[in-house]
Design a protein around this motif. Structure first.
Motif, PDB file in Angstrom:
ATOM      1  N   UNK A  36      -9.100   3.218  36.274  1.00 30.55           N
ATOM      2  CA  UNK A  36     -10.248   4.326  36.325  1.00 30.55           C
ATOM      3  C   UNK A  36     -10.034   4.900  37.615  1.00 30.55           C
ATOM      4  N   UNK A  64      -8.004   6.315  32.766  1.00 31.11           N
ATOM      5  CA  UNK A  64      -9.218   6.607  32.060  1.00 31.11           C
ATOM      6  C   UNK A  64     -10.168   8.358  32.970  1.00 31.11           C
ATOM      7  N   UNK A  65      -9.956   9.326  32.746  1.00 28.72           N
ATOM      8  CA  UNK A  65     -10.109   9.726  34.239  1.00 28.72           C
ATOM      9  C   UNK A  65     -11.722  10.725  33.343  1.00 28.72           C
ATOM     10  N   UNK A  66     -12.687  10.606  34.764  1.00 32.58           N
ATOM     11  CA  UNK A  66     -13.568  10.877  34.373  1.00 32.58           C
ATOM     12  C   UNK A  66     -14.754  11.719  35.354  1.00 32.58           C
ATOM     13  N   UNK A  67     -15.105  13.160  34.746  1.00 31.35           N
ATOM     14  CA  UNK A  67     -16.018  13.145  35.494  1.00 31.35           C
ATOM     15  C   UNK A  67     -17.004  13.776  35.625  1.00 31.35           C
ATOM     16  N   UNK A  69     -21.585  13.565  36.881  1.00 31.13           N
ATOM     17  CA  UNK A  69     -22.259  14.750  37.118  1.00 31.13           C
ATOM     18  C   UNK A  69     -22.913  14.280  38.405  1.00 31.13           C
ATOM     19  N   UNK A  72     -23.485   9.759  43.107  1.00 29.21           N
ATOM     20  CA  UNK A  72     -23.718   8.633  42.445  1.00 29.21           C
ATOM     21  C   UNK A  72     -23.862   7.729  41.369  1.00 29.21           C
ATOM     22  N   UNK A  73     -23.401   8.761  39.814  1.00 32.26           N
ATOM     23  CA  UNK A  73     -22.047   8.091  38.986  1.00 32.26           C
ATOM     24  C   UNK A  73     -20.833   8.183  39.702  1.00 32.26           C
ATOM     25  N   UNK A  76     -21.190   4.515  40.869  1.00 33.58           N
ATOM     26  CA  UNK A  76     -21.297   3.871  40.136  1.00 33.58           C
ATOM     27  C   UNK A  76     -20.331   3.212  38.886  1.00 33.58           C
ATOM     28  N   UNK A  77     -19.738   4.450  38.150  1.00 28.22           N
ATOM     29  CA  UNK A  77     -18.856   4.452  37.457  1.00 28.22           C
ATOM     30  C   UNK A  77     -17.423   3.113  37.723  1.00 28.22           C
ATOM     31  N   UNK A  79     -16.887   1.208  40.741  1.00 25.61           N
ATOM     32  CA  UNK A  79     -17.768   0.006  41.049  1.00 25.61           C
ATOM     33  C   UNK A  79     -17.961  -1.094  38.728  1.00 25.61           C
ATOM     34  N   UNK A  80     -18.486  -0.365  38.571  1.00 25.01           N
ATOM     35  CA  UNK A  80     -18.783  -1.162  36.679  1.00 25.01           C
ATOM     36  C   UNK A  80     -17.156  -1.783  36.491  1.00 25.01           C
ATOM     37  N   UNK A  81     -16.513  -0.416  35.936  1.00 25.27           N
ATOM     38  CA  UNK A  81     -15.170  -0.690  35.322  1.00 25.27           C
ATOM     39  C   UNK A  81     -14.019  -1.808  36.208  1.00 25.27           C
ATOM     40  N   UNK A  99     -24.367  10.682  48.793  1.00 19.19           N
ATOM     41  CA  UNK A  99     -25.421  11.524  48.327  1.00 19.19           C
ATOM     42  C   UNK A  99     -24.978   9.979  47.319  1.00 19.19           C
ATOM     43  N   UNK A 102     -26.493   4.665  47.910  1.00 14.94           N
ATOM     44  CA  UNK A 102     -26.597   3.490  47.623  1.00 14.94           C
ATOM     45  C   UNK A 102     -25.842   2.493  46.728  1.00 14.94           C
TER      46      UNK A 102
ATOM     47  N   UNK B  91     -23.511   5.553  33.822  1.00 16.47           N
ATOM     48  CA  UNK B  91     -22.819   4.873  34.684  1.00 16.47           C
ATOM     49  C   UNK B  91     -21.993   3.789  33.937  1.00 16.47           C
ATOM     50  N   UNK B  92     -23.037   2.560  34.002  1.00 17.65           N
ATOM     51  CA  UNK B  92     -22.476   0.794  34.370  1.00 17.65           C
ATOM     52  C   UNK B  92     -22.021   0.843  32.765  1.00 17.65           C
ATOM     53  N   UNK B  95     -18.915   2.666  32.746  1.00 15.25           N
ATOM     54  CA  UNK B  95     -17.809   2.983  33.689  1.00 15.25           C
ATOM     55  C   UNK B  95     -17.080   1.596  32.482  1.00 15.25           C
ATOM     56  N   UNK B  96     -18.219   0.596  32.748  1.00 15.98           N
ATOM     57  CA  UNK B  96     -17.298  -1.072  32.349  1.00 15.98           C
ATOM     58  C   UNK B  96     -16.807  -0.632  30.915  1.00 15.98           C
ATOM     59  N   UNK B  99     -13.591   0.727  31.747  1.00 15.99           N
ATOM     60  CA  UNK B  99     -12.586  -0.476  32.695  1.00 15.99           C
ATOM     61  C   UNK B  99     -12.155  -1.217  31.337  1.00 15.99           C
ATOM     62  N   UNK B 102      -9.964   0.965  29.662  1.00 21.93           N
ATOM     63  CA  UNK B 102      -8.625   1.216  30.391  1.00 21.93           C
ATOM     64  C   UNK B 102      -6.803   0.297  30.032  1.00 21.93           C
ATOM     65  N   UNK B 135     -25.395  12.655  30.437  1.00 23.64           N
ATOM     66  CA  UNK B 135     -23.278  13.043  31.625  1.00 23.64           C
ATOM     67  C   UNK B 135     -22.393  11.774  30.369  1.00 23.64           C
ATOM     68  N   UNK B 139     -19.877  11.689  26.915  1.00 21.18           N
ATOM     69  CA  UNK B 139     -18.841  11.347  26.724  1.00 21.18           C
ATOM     70  C   UNK B 139     -17.998   9.799  25.367  1.00 21.18           C
ATOM     71  N   UNK B 142     -16.039   6.497  24.546  1.00 25.08           N
ATOM     72  CA  UNK B 142     -16.415   5.718  24.916  1.00 25.08           C
ATOM     73  C   UNK B 142     -17.426   5.078  23.850  1.00 25.08           C
TER      74      UNK B 142
END
Lengths: 409, 343
Positions: A36, A64-67, A69, A72-73, A76-77, A79-81, A99, A102, B91-92, B95-96, B99, B102, B135, B139, B142
């Motif tokens: 990811x 998985x390729x995510x642009x 917004x 911060x996101x 986080x994305x 991190x969760x993946x 930015x 956090x 985003x959580x 992302x989950x 992940x 993938x 956002x 998507x 997902x």
């Protein structure tokens, strides 16, 4: 006479490509088979995302390729993946990195082995694209491993090493690779790209083990701890960072074994330090004017050397002290600032002062601030720093102030 | 570990519970939390995972349902659960889901549909996390659900006003005083309507209230079954923040619907369906006056007749003047003016 890091001859199975630092990182990411990746536009780090996007579009990488917004996101994305077992990558520059602050804070205590590229950039205001190291240095106290690279070869090699180190169960900490904006992110050089089979030998799969967030392993992650447990959790982070020292050394040794190249000393590059009276210290691409200046100075009989620091966290305290103690004077050139800090020095100078405090031999140390906002570091800057270091070496005293080089005053 | 199963992006097919007696007995949110007496949000958590079943990962952003639920060394969550930052529910979830996708696609993890639910409070969702949720709802590849539990204040941090706090409510950041009776003069955001109207490829948006538990669970099941990113807004009466006797939580939820303050609906593939008493209102049943709801709560105790009238007027407008009543705040235009050529 001096230790010079030389690239070993190209192994026949490696491709040689003319690519930028960012493109070299992307080559490493494809070889590491990341799962990811998230991007958000900001110069100069964004060139790595552009390179990855092309690889994905051309089928050279499945991920998985995510642009996102916003940064911060973006952070986080991934991190969760990572918590569900994915190998992840992202990055940023300057205020973009700020930015995401956090998210940068929570990643180390969650023990997420995220790998990022920081394309070092001056912080706003005023808007500026040029390099300064303050962005990556934000996270120096938080459990992030931090290293600075100098060439596109180091970019690809360090990318592979980064996953190996971060994803080692003894460590499980995030790692940021810093590359000087423009000077490295955008500058092309011939780079050896190893074959996938060798990379697979060097880099095992990411295994999150009993920390995997999955219905087969129904754990609760990061419950509210308060005063009951926080200090123990901090201490675990501390231990992980200490263990990273061994893991980094193992990784570099293994890298040399598998690929037949790479430095013996992971922590810093030494250039003509063996007999040096004056040792200059810097991080990143500043090494180029410094090495040229040092060669010219040596032609005049001045024994000057360079330590280019690769790893800032964990900080190679003992090894660095051992080398620097040999000099008659040390000149630390920071491409960052730390307003109001001891002697108003940059961050690296004060770290080295602290590292030397208990050393038996403490040469005079001069602190310089140079090249902020991408200002070119000139040979004159190097000569001036060296002259001032020689004065300190001769008098045996360091000036308790910080000198700004190449600034209009 | 690596099972080279064929990956599909399918979701779990969760048929609706046909009545309360058909609801499964298993609980995935059990003892171990320390929420307040009468806490509707805790009930929402319980019903949410009861609806989703065991093959679910839940992400919880900072708020009551983090701090009061998950104290270190104890957890009410039987399913895997992870904290995420206050503004990170979107985003959580993304992302989950990314992940898992993938790893399954690349044969690094056994391929199976796993529900991903991220919840947020009104502060984390409608204020700080709005951009991330927005956002995520674009998507479409997902599968994840974002559930906003709306107790109309930052109830975990001392009851401060949020963008979802009703007009005029007494919170610690909006105390009525001698000079200014009303400090909080903003009207509440229309979250579900905004999410539905603003994200054309989000296939499912719904509002729920735990006073209607089966309907609530079935909306969660529908959202997870439809797949893609989906959004549910739950109105949760909060005894601490709203200042009422904890025994009234259920009744206040009903009153919010009956007064027309909170409409119950779902938007599936662009088609709107009203539910229960909201549907009755749309079909012409009289709404209860808002004072019946407001005056049961200490947070509106300082309201004068004038304030009550203003509140009533705004709710009347929502039903009498909005193009899509209770959902989209575009005012109905004069038919003659808008389309002069029509019969």
């Amino acid at each position: 006479m001096a230790t010079v890091t030389k690239a070993a001859p190209a192994a026949s199975d490696e491709k040689e490509l003319l690519i930028s630092g960012s493109e070299a990182v992307a080559e490493g990411l494809a070889l590491a088979d990341i799962d990811v990746v998230t991007g958000y536009p900001i110069r100069p780090y964004d060139t790595v995302i552009q390179a990855i996007a092309k690889k994905i579009a051309n089928g050279q990488l499945v991920a998985e390729y995510i642009v996102a917004e916003g940064e911060h996101s973006q952070f986080e994305i991934v991190k969760h993946a990572s918590t569900v077992g994915a190998r992840v990558f992202c990055g940023s520059s300057g205020v973009g990195w700020a930015y995401a602050m956090e998210c940068l804070v929570v990643t180390p205590p969650l023990r997420v082995p995220m790998v990022c590229l920081v394309g070092n950039r001056a912080l706003d205001d005023p808007g500026a694209f040029g390099v300064e190291h303050n962005d990556a240095l934000f996270v120096r106290d938080l459990g992030w491993m931090l290293c600075w690279i100098d060439t596109s070869q180091e970019a690809i090699d360090t990318t592979l090493i980064a996953y190996r180190v971060a994803e080692d169960r003894r460590v499980f900490l995030p790692l940021a690779i810093s590359a000087d904006g423009a000077f490295l992110t955008h500058s092309q050089a011939l780079t050896l790209v190893p074959p996938k089979e060798k990379v697979d030998k060097f880099l095992p799969r990411y295994d999150r083990g009993d920390l995997l967030l999955h219905p087969d392993n129904p754990i609760t992650v990061a419950p509210q701890a308060n005063e009951d447990w926080v200090i123990e959790i901090r201490r675990q982070n501390d231990e992980a960072m200490k263990r990273a020292v061994t893991v980094i050394e193992e990784a570099y040794a293994d890298f040399r074994k598998v690929f037949g190249r790479g430095p013996e000393n992971p922590w810093f590059e030494e250039y003509m330090t063996d007999d040096a009276d004056v040792i200059l210290v810097g991080m990143g691409t500043i090494s180029l004017p410094m090495k040229v200046g040092i060669r010219n100075l040596r032609a005049q009989g001045k024994k000057v050397g360079l330590v280019r620091l690769r790893w800032f966290r964990p900080f190679p305290t003992e090894k660095l002290v051992k080398v620097l103690s040999k000099a008659k004077a040390i000149g630390v050139v920071d491409r960052d600032y730390s307003f109001g800090s001891p002697f108003h020095s940059g961050v690296v100078a004060n770290e080295i002062r602290a590292a030397l405090y208990n050393a038996e031999k403490r040469p005079p140390l001069l602190a310089f601030i140079c090249g902020l906002g991408g200002r070119e570091v000139t040979l004159e800057d190097v000569y001036k720093a060296t002259d001032l270091c020689y004065n300190a070496a001769n008098s045996g005293k360091s000036e308790a102030k910080t000198l700004w080089l190449g600034v209009r005053e | 570990m690596a099972d080279a199963t064929t990956f599909t992006n399918d979701t779990q097919i969760l048929e609706p519970f046909r009545g309360i007696k058909k609801v499964t007995i298993e609980e995935y949110f059990t003892s171990g939390h320390r929420t307040c007496q009468g806490c509707e949000s805790a009930l929402v958590m319980k019903l949410m995972v009861k609806a989703s079943g065991p093959r679910t990962i839940v992400l919880g952003s900072t708020g009551c349902m983090y701090v009061a639920n998950t104290t270190y060394y104890t957890t009410p969550w039987v399913v895997p659960w992870m904290h995420t930052q206050l503004g990170s529910s979107g985003s959580a979830a993304l992302g989950t889901a990314a992940g898992l996708k993938a790893l399954m696609k690349k044969g690094k993890m056994k391929s199976e549909p796993i529900n991903v639910i991220a919840f947020c409070g009104d502060g984390g969702g409608a204020d700080m996390g709005l951009n991330g949720i927005s956002a995520t709802l674009t998507h479409k590849d997902y599968n994840c659900l974002i559930l906003l539990y709306d107790n109309e204040s930052y109830a975990n941090t001392d009851i401060q006003l949020s963008g979802m706090t009703p007009y005029g409510a007494n919170t610690t950041f909006s105390p009525p005083g001698k000079t200014h009776r009303i400090i909080h003069k903003r009207w509440k955001k229309n979250m579900a309507g905004m999410m539905a109207a603003g994200h054309p490829e989000c296939r499912y948006v719904a509002t729920v209230c735990a006073s209607y538990a089966v309907e609530m669970m079935n909306k969660v099941r529908r959202a997870l079954t439809i797949g893609g990113p989906t959004f549910i807004h739950s109105l949760d009466p909060c005894p601490k923040g709203w200042d009422y006797d904890p025994m009234l939580s259920h009744e206040l939820g009903e009153l919010a619907i009956e007064t027309g303050i909170f409409p119950l609906y779902e938007m599936e593939d662009g088609e709107l369906r009203y539910y229960g008493k909201t549907k009755a209102i749309v079909d012409g049943r009289a709404r209860k006056p808002v004072r019946e709801y407001l005056l049961k709560q200490g947070r509106f105790a300082h309201f004068t007749e004038e304030d009550l009238a203003y509140f009533q007027e705004k709710i009347d407008e929502m039903w009498d003047k909005w193009e899509v009543p209770g959902v989209v705040p575009f005012k109905r235009t004069d038919a003659a003016k808008a389309a002069p050529s029509q019969k």
